[in-house]
Design an enzyme around this catalytic site. Sequence first.
Site: not given
Ligand code: GLA
Ligand code: ZN
Length: 669
Positions: A148-149, A161, A164, A309, A357, A359
């Site tokens: 994720n992201e 570290c 790295c 998203e 998260e 809210f």
């Molecule tokens: C990112 C993350 C999600 C969530 C949103 C909230 O995009 O990928 O998991 O945390 O932000 O804005």
């Molecule tokens: Zn590292």
Amino acid sequence: MEFGRMLHGGDYNPEQWLDRPDILDEDIRLMKEAHINCVTLGVFSWSVLEQSEGAFCFEWLEEMIDRLYREGIFTILATPTGGMPHWLTEKYPEVRQVQADGRRKLPGKRHNFCYTSPKMREMSGKIDRKLAQMSLRHEGIIMWHISNEMGGNFSDGACHCEQCQEAFREWLKKKYKTLEALNRAWWTVFWSHVYTDWTQIHSPVPHGENLLHGLNLDWRRFVTCQMTEFLKWEIASLREYSSLPVTTNFMYFFKNLDYYKMQKELDVVSWDSYPFWHKEKDETSMAVKAAACHTMMRSMKKEPFMLMESTPSVINWRINNPVKRPGMHMLSSMQAVAHGSDTVQYFQWRKGRGSFEKFHGAVLDHKNGGSTRTFRDVAGVGERLAKTEGLILKSCNKPEIAMIFDWENWWAVEDATGPRLDMDYKKTFLQHYRAFWEAGLDVDIVSMDYELTGYRIVAAPLNYLYRKGYAEKIEKYVREGGTYITTYWSGIVDENDLCFTGEHPLEKVLGICQEEIDAPGEEFGNSITFHGKVYQTGNLCEVIHSKGAQTISAYLEDFYAGAPAVTENCYGGGKAYYLAAEFEQGFLNDFYRGRALEAGIENPLRTHLPYGVTTALRKGEKDLIFLQNFNDSRVLVETPGRYEEADSKMIMSGEIWLNPFECKILTEV
Ligand code: GLA
Ligand code: ZN
């Protein structure tokens, strides 16, 4: 990538509700009501999927995937490496990242694993392979969402570290072969910092070396490369069993990772869009930013991308988090589609009850089920996508204009000390992009590495760094008839951030010679006249002289009054323009509009659009014009054409009225 549907859905975390079958039932019922046809499962599920090392528990997930599929809802399945379980960080502390200050991060939060650590690779490889094996049993899964992201929670985008550091040194050895070559490339004789052993090299950190531009630039390259290696590792682990397409969710213009490089490993580009709507009454600058990002994501592969998203209502991480005003949810969703998205997905389906998260906006709030404005807005988008997908899926934007946006250029121009300390590449780029947006013209946004043949115009603002071969490519592009536009502070350094000596690499093409660059104080403003109007210059004014180029506008003030500020040079079959100063928006709008007309490029409605209104064009069997109004008021667009509205099938000609925050999809008839 085609799934035969416009995907409409989002992140879904049923693992937070396993003790509430009533909630899970309600979810399915309401998803169908909201025209949801796909969800993303498993993004942060590691601790539930593997409860201690090797103790895998996928039943709940498998059941969920099948149940959703029976109801017509696809699953995008994520690998769970975005967040690490406590048993993992406790047992193998080396998977935790080390910050720039040398402290190892404590467990918790997310996106904070060491992407070099062999242990992390082993552990992620294991669960990814298990998931891939499992996926073969479930037709509902259509795609992989890696982690994720990636890199999203790093203070400086990196792990420092020892593993790295070692990997960085190895990377440098491969690149430079000898220390002599590295010392020359980094100009280390300066301040007496010649390296005599590879082990002396350390990542840039606040309490150590961080002023060596060559080191900084290579470190950033390494971070992208290493993160991409991790991405490749996860993909390879899945590929042992599964051939489903892969993506990972990118963020906005995210400085720490060169997305043009990373995207090469993906089958489809996806990203997470969170514009700050309603920050100001005038939404235009936010619309421009979001449009630029959508455009860049599409341009990476020149194919439709996925809006992975977006929030259905509010976010929760800015100082103030406005709810979307009526119309904005539809408009911002359609804006992504307008620029090439084949999906509208949300973070997230249902608000959790606890933690960070709780809210953050979601399709379902803690209360009121489907009886909310947000839910109705989401259902509206789903309905519209289902209605128009037949047309949309067969189309994509194919602009005739390209803009160069390049990460290495970004890193280098902002790392340099001088000519100002507040150089802002993204902001400058967006000012230039805005001129096209206001004119209703689609562009591609590509890095310096992309092929440019075929574009009628290429604009490269603040293109400070030229990689090997770039100048030659531009020379050929212009010689063969293209129009190239660049600005002050371009062509200053090579790929090592070493200044070019002798002449500007494009001196003959541009027909100018750069002499000095002035970063004047506020009381020293300058100006030019262009098409009979006076425009102010901004924070940087380059003093140049012509070496064959024609002066279109000259400075009006100061000791360089009369010196060229805007030039045009005919070269081969094409033309090159040089904007020697930063200019106010009005000038850029006027200038680029002129260049587009000259190149025979018009917006699809062939008209001057009102302020805050733009068009984007998806070409296909039927060309689709997305006419978007970012004003919170009704506006009139006058056009010589005749159009059919895709949703209502109504025919419109001459005058098209747009409601506040409305997006119309039109085809010319
Ligand atoms: C990112 C993350 C999600 C969530 C949103 C909230 O995009 O990928 O998991 O945390 O932000 O804005
Ligand atoms: Zn590292």
